[in-house]
Design an enzyme around this catalytic site. Sequence first.
Site, short mmCIF file in Angstrom:
data_model
loop_
_atom_site.label_atom_id
_atom_site.label_comp_id
_atom_site.label_asym_id
_atom_site.label_seq_id
_atom_site.Cartn_x
_atom_site.Cartn_y
_atom_site.Cartn_z
N SER A 88 0.84 -1.20 0.00
CA SER A 88 0.00 0.00 0.00
C SER A 88 0.88 1.26 0.00
O SER A 88 1.67 1.45 -0.91
CB SER A 88 -0.96 -0.05 1.19
OG SER A 88 -2.01 0.88 1.05
N GLU A 200 -2.34 13.65 13.52
CA GLU A 200 -2.63 15.01 13.04
C GLU A 200 -1.99 15.24 11.68
O GLU A 200 -2.63 15.77 10.75
CB GLU A 200 -2.12 16.03 14.06
CG GLU A 200 -2.43 17.47 13.67
CD GLU A 200 -1.98 18.47 14.72
OE1 GLU A 200 -2.14 19.69 14.47
OE2 GLU A 200 -1.46 18.05 15.78
N HIS A 261 -7.44 -5.92 0.52
CA HIS A 261 -6.28 -5.03 0.51
C HIS A 261 -5.16 -5.53 1.41
O HIS A 261 -3.98 -5.38 1.09
CB HIS A 261 -6.72 -3.63 0.91
CG HIS A 261 -5.64 -2.60 0.82
ND1 HIS A 261 -4.90 -2.41 -0.33
CD2 HIS A 261 -5.16 -1.70 1.73
CE1 HIS A 261 -4.02 -1.43 -0.12
NE2 HIS A 261 -4.15 -1.00 1.11
#
Length: 284
Positions: A88, A200, A261
Site C-alpha cells: 500500500s 494530526e 487489501h
Amino acid sequence: MSEDERLASRTLGDAGPHVVFVHGLFGQGKNWTTIAKGLADGHRVTLLDLPNHGHSPWTDRVDYQDMAEMVAAELERLGEPVTVVGHSMGGKVAMQLALRRPELLRALVVVDVAPVPYPATGGRTDDPDEEASPFAEFIAAMRALDLDALETRGEADEALRAAVPSRMVRSFLLQSLVREGVGGQDGDGPSGWRWRLNLELLERDLGDLRGFPDPPPGASFDGPVLWIAGADSTYVLDEDRPHMDALFPSTRLVRIKNAGHWVHSEQPEVFLETLRRFLDRVEG
C-alpha cells in the site's frame, strides 16, 4: 543523517540474501513478523518503521520522495542490493525508491497498490456500491478516542467499532496504541495511552498519500518485479497495467483469491509461498 533521524528497524535471520519490508499506512514493521519468520531461515529480513509510524521519528510533512530517501539511507548501510517488499503506502515508497535509486535494489515486490493516484471517494470500478476510501474515517475515529479516560484496550476496540467494522482492521490499528509507564500495555493498571501514529499530520496530508509523484523523466526500474494483489481488492485494476508496465517492464502480476487489501494478513500462507517462489527465481 543523524541517529535521531534514522528509521527504526528490526532484523531477523543471520545469513542469506537481504529482504526489506515496508509497511502501509497506519502500520509498522512488526506487521510483517509472520511473513518475516517464514523467510528468516534462509534470509536476513529487515522490518522498517516508516516516519510518523511505529518507533520512527515524526516529520513536518508526509512526502513519498522524502520517505524513499529515508529508506534509501537505510539500504545504503546494508552494503548490497536487496529485495524490497512494500504494501500500500509502503508499496508506493518502494516504487519511488526503485525508480530513483535502482542500484540499491535486486528486485521489487509491490503489494496491492498501483503507481497511480487514488480518489478520496469511490470510483475505481463501475460498481455504484463501491465504498469510499475509509482512511479519513479511521483517522477521525482514532483521534476522537479519549485516551485520558481509556482504561482497557477492549474499550478502545469498542469505540472504533462503528468507524472500523472489520475486527482484523481494528486489531491492526490498535497495534499502534500503546501504554507507557506503570501497568505496561496489557490493559491493567493506570492509564497512559498514546498513539505511535502522527495522526494530526497523517490527517492533514492524507491527500498527498493518495497520490503518486511523477518519477524522474524517463525513469524505469528494469529489475524483476512481482505485483501481488488481493483478488477482492480494487487497488490494482486492469486499467493500471499500462502504468505498471511503463515504469516496471519486468512485472509479473499475481492475484490471490479470497483476499482484499491486506492480502498478506488475510492469506499469509499463500502470500508467503508466492513470495518464496519469486525470491528463489531472482536469487538463483
